[in-house]
Design a protein around this motif. Sequence first.
Motif, mmCIF file in Angstrom:
data_model
loop_
_atom_site.group_PDB
_atom_site.id
_atom_site.type_symbol
_atom_site.label_atom_id
_atom_site.label_comp_id
_atom_site.label_asym_id
_atom_site.label_seq_id
_atom_site.Cartn_x
_atom_site.Cartn_y
_atom_site.Cartn_z
ATOM 1 N N LEU A 233 0.834 -1.208 0.000
ATOM 2 C CA LEU A 233 0.000 0.000 0.000
ATOM 3 C C LEU A 233 0.869 1.259 0.000
ATOM 4 O O LEU A 233 0.560 2.236 -0.696
ATOM 5 C CB LEU A 233 -0.918 -0.007 1.228
ATOM 6 C CG LEU A 233 -2.085 -0.995 1.211
ATOM 7 C CD1 LEU A 233 -2.805 -0.979 2.555
ATOM 8 C CD2 LEU A 233 -3.064 -0.664 0.092
ATOM 9 N N GLU A 234 1.940 1.203 0.798
ATOM 10 C CA GLU A 234 2.837 2.355 0.834
ATOM 11 C C GLU A 234 3.474 2.600 -0.527
ATOM 12 O O GLU A 234 3.540 3.746 -1.006
ATOM 13 C CB GLU A 234 3.910 2.132 1.902
ATOM 14 C CG GLU A 234 4.850 3.319 2.079
ATOM 15 C CD GLU A 234 5.924 3.059 3.111
ATOM 16 O OE1 GLU A 234 6.622 4.011 3.482
ATOM 17 O OE2 GLU A 234 6.065 1.894 3.539
ATOM 18 N N GLN A 235 3.915 1.509 -1.166
ATOM 19 C CA GLN A 235 4.507 1.658 -2.501
ATOM 20 C C GLN A 235 3.482 2.177 -3.505
ATOM 21 O O GLN A 235 3.781 3.039 -4.337
ATOM 22 C CB GLN A 235 5.076 0.318 -2.960
ATOM 23 C CG GLN A 235 6.271 -0.164 -2.159
ATOM 24 C CD GLN A 235 6.708 -1.559 -2.543
ATOM 25 O OE1 GLN A 235 6.140 -2.167 -3.438
ATOM 26 N NE2 GLN A 235 7.718 -2.084 -1.853
ATOM 27 N N ALA A 236 2.233 1.631 -3.419
ATOM 28 C CA ALA A 236 1.196 2.077 -4.350
ATOM 29 C C ALA A 236 0.875 3.543 -4.135
ATOM 30 O O ALA A 236 0.694 4.299 -5.105
ATOM 31 C CB ALA A 236 -0.053 1.221 -4.171
ATOM 32 N N LEU A 237 0.784 3.965 -2.864
ATOM 33 C CA LEU A 237 0.490 5.365 -2.580
ATOM 34 C C LEU A 237 1.635 6.260 -3.046
ATOM 35 O O LEU A 237 1.396 7.353 -3.590
ATOM 36 C CB LEU A 237 0.255 5.548 -1.080
ATOM 37 C CG LEU A 237 -0.205 6.942 -0.634
ATOM 38 C CD1 LEU A 237 -1.521 7.309 -1.289
ATOM 39 C CD2 LEU A 237 -0.325 7.009 0.883
ATOM 40 N N THR A 238 2.860 5.794 -2.833
ATOM 41 C CA THR A 238 4.014 6.570 -3.303
ATOM 42 C C THR A 238 3.992 6.698 -4.820
ATOM 43 O O THR A 238 4.229 7.789 -5.374
ATOM 44 C CB THR A 238 5.323 5.896 -2.850
ATOM 45 O OG1 THR A 238 5.332 5.793 -1.425
ATOM 46 C CG2 THR A 238 6.528 6.694 -3.304
ATOM 47 N N ARG A 239 3.681 5.568 -5.505
ATOM 48 C CA ARG A 239 3.599 5.641 -6.971
ATOM 49 C C ARG A 239 2.465 6.556 -7.409
ATOM 50 O O ARG A 239 2.584 7.292 -8.386
ATOM 51 C CB ARG A 239 3.396 4.238 -7.541
ATOM 52 C CG ARG A 239 4.618 3.338 -7.476
ATOM 53 C CD ARG A 239 4.465 2.134 -8.390
ATOM 54 N NE ARG A 239 3.308 1.338 -8.015
ATOM 55 C CZ ARG A 239 3.357 0.300 -7.183
ATOM 56 N NH1 ARG A 239 4.519 -0.035 -6.628
ATOM 57 N NH2 ARG A 239 2.279 -0.389 -6.895
ATOM 58 N N GLU A 240 1.341 6.512 -6.670
ATOM 59 C CA GLU A 240 0.206 7.368 -7.021
ATOM 60 C C GLU A 240 0.566 8.844 -6.872
ATOM 61 O O GLU A 240 0.241 9.675 -7.736
ATOM 62 C CB GLU A 240 -0.984 7.022 -6.121
ATOM 63 C CG GLU A 240 -2.280 7.689 -6.495
ATOM 64 C CD GLU A 240 -2.901 7.109 -7.744
ATOM 65 O OE1 GLU A 240 -3.729 7.801 -8.354
ATOM 66 O OE2 GLU A 240 -2.544 5.980 -8.116
ATOM 67 N N LYS A 241 1.246 9.163 -5.758
ATOM 68 C CA LYS A 241 1.671 10.551 -5.561
ATOM 69 C C LYS A 241 2.653 10.982 -6.643
ATOM 70 O O LYS A 241 2.554 12.094 -7.181
ATOM 71 C CB LYS A 241 2.314 10.707 -4.172
ATOM 72 C CG LYS A 241 1.326 10.595 -3.020
ATOM 73 C CD LYS A 241 2.045 10.753 -1.686
ATOM 74 C CE LYS A 241 1.059 10.681 -0.520
ATOM 75 N NZ LYS A 241 1.760 10.786 0.799
ATOM 76 N N GLN A 242 3.595 10.073 -6.952
ATOM 77 C CA GLN A 242 4.572 10.395 -7.986
ATOM 78 C C GLN A 242 3.898 10.544 -9.343
ATOM 79 O O GLN A 242 4.219 11.439 -10.125
ATOM 80 C CB GLN A 242 5.633 9.292 -8.041
ATOM 81 C CG GLN A 242 6.788 9.589 -9.000
ATOM 82 C CD GLN A 242 7.601 10.800 -8.553
ATOM 83 O OE1 GLN A 242 7.866 10.979 -7.373
ATOM 84 N NE2 GLN A 242 7.983 11.651 -9.509
ATOM 85 N N PHE A 243 2.924 9.651 -9.606
ATOM 86 C CA PHE A 243 2.202 9.710 -10.875
ATOM 87 C C PHE A 243 1.445 11.037 -10.995
ATOM 88 O O PHE A 243 1.481 11.702 -12.033
ATOM 89 C CB PHE A 243 1.222 8.539 -10.962
ATOM 90 C CG PHE A 243 0.394 8.522 -12.205
ATOM 91 C CD1 PHE A 243 0.898 7.990 -13.379
ATOM 92 C CD2 PHE A 243 -0.889 9.047 -12.213
ATOM 93 C CE1 PHE A 243 0.130 7.973 -14.537
ATOM 94 C CE2 PHE A 243 -1.661 9.037 -13.368
ATOM 95 C CZ PHE A 243 -1.154 8.500 -14.532
ATOM 96 N N THR A 244 0.765 11.435 -9.920
ATOM 97 C CA THR A 244 0.013 12.693 -9.948
ATOM 98 C C THR A 244 0.949 13.882 -10.131
ATOM 99 O O THR A 244 0.658 14.803 -10.912
ATOM 100 C CB THR A 244 -0.776 12.857 -8.635
ATOM 101 O OG1 THR A 244 -1.613 11.716 -8.453
ATOM 102 C CG2 THR A 244 -1.635 14.106 -8.663
#
Length: 459
Positions: A233-244
């Motif tokens: 979840l942390e990795q997914a959230l980090t990727r989501e923030k980076q993606f945004t």
Amino acid sequence: MNVSYKERIARRLTLVTALIVLVVFAIIYLVVNYTVVQSIDRELKLETDKHVGQIFLVNGEIRFVHKDEWLEQEHSQIQLNPIFIEIVDMEGGSMDRSPNLGEHHLSFYPGRAENNEAWTLKTGEREVRQMQIPLNHAGKQEGYMLVAKSFEDARELLTNLRNILMILYPGILISLFLAMRYLAGKSIQPIQKIIQKTNLISQSNLNERIPVADPNDEIAQLTRSINELLARLEQALTREKQFTSDASHELRTPLAVLRGTLEVLIRKPRTSEEYVEKIKMALGSIDRMSGMIDQLLSLARVGKGKISREEVELVSFTKDFAQQAELDSGREITLETNLSTRLFTLVNEKSLQMILTNLTQNAIKYSHQATKIGFQVGSHEGSPYLLIIDEGKGIDKDSLDKIFDPFYREANDAGNPVQGTGLGLAIVKKLATESGMRVEVESEKGKGSTFRLIFSADI
């Protein structure tokens, strides 16, 4: 009505244990009953063996050899587990009986003498265990001897045992439930600690982890699974923030160019040539934003809903695609195959079309105009594969693990990112995963890259 997990565990364990205890009690009762009955039957058998040899015929009547034995104390005192004996003729008429029977008679059952078994019955107010055997003289059956023993003491013993077990059973059940409830509460304490810890973890502290218990049991495995989930979840959230962040940055750049171009146009009158030039620049920014938005929409649509698969003949499909791509790009695109027969696979045709389009555009972008791009179709160990080979600049080893991340673009020789959205390979990776394909890449700097699509062999 909501029942806690502790209560459910206690109830289930108590129910199972109650059934086991019930079976054990039933076995105890049956074993004791069998033992008591067998003991009485042995005594009856010994008594019949002892008295059969003491009976003979006198003037056609069945008598004892020593009549005084009938008057012995063991036959006359009921309180000392007396033996009751009665002699009957072939029709069951009483011919003689032991004095301890008084006015009562033993019951005669024709046909039961053949199997030499005992049974329990009522004689007057007494419950007795009785056996009857035939009496023979000179090869001819003359009558029967009925032998019985009081069953009242045994019945009292069995009744007391049954009552004790029935009284003990609910007490045992209550004790079991309380013990199971306590033990269940102790057993789920580690789970309660996990719940308390996970309730404290939110989006702001996803880096927190649950301490793993020392024993390598199911609780420890659950803890590790939750920690791994938190890590994902942390990795997914980090990727989501980076993606945004990357998406907003990539969109901001053409918007800034478009705004600057339009501001320049309205500052003062321009010539027609200047207007055309600035408008073309604005249209270029709009095209770039449109292409990026299309790619973002494509990336967002991947994984939404179930992708249907159909049977596709891989060689002819790749040949048609290569010919069309050669016409559109003006580059030389070849197709090679080591197959002599047609190769079918199950895949979503639109997804495969988009994957090949992005990989081909990537190969064209990162290779010189004079070089060719090659497709290879084959089968290895029953799995179809498709290679896209270019003779371009290649990819650094450090970048191989990053090229499928959204917005990642490797820098060119001057150190600047290559023009593009950086979404093509991310779309390829997601579409391939969703379609049941594997994507592998091999590359050597300065010599080119090879992307390999491996299809499932489930056709």
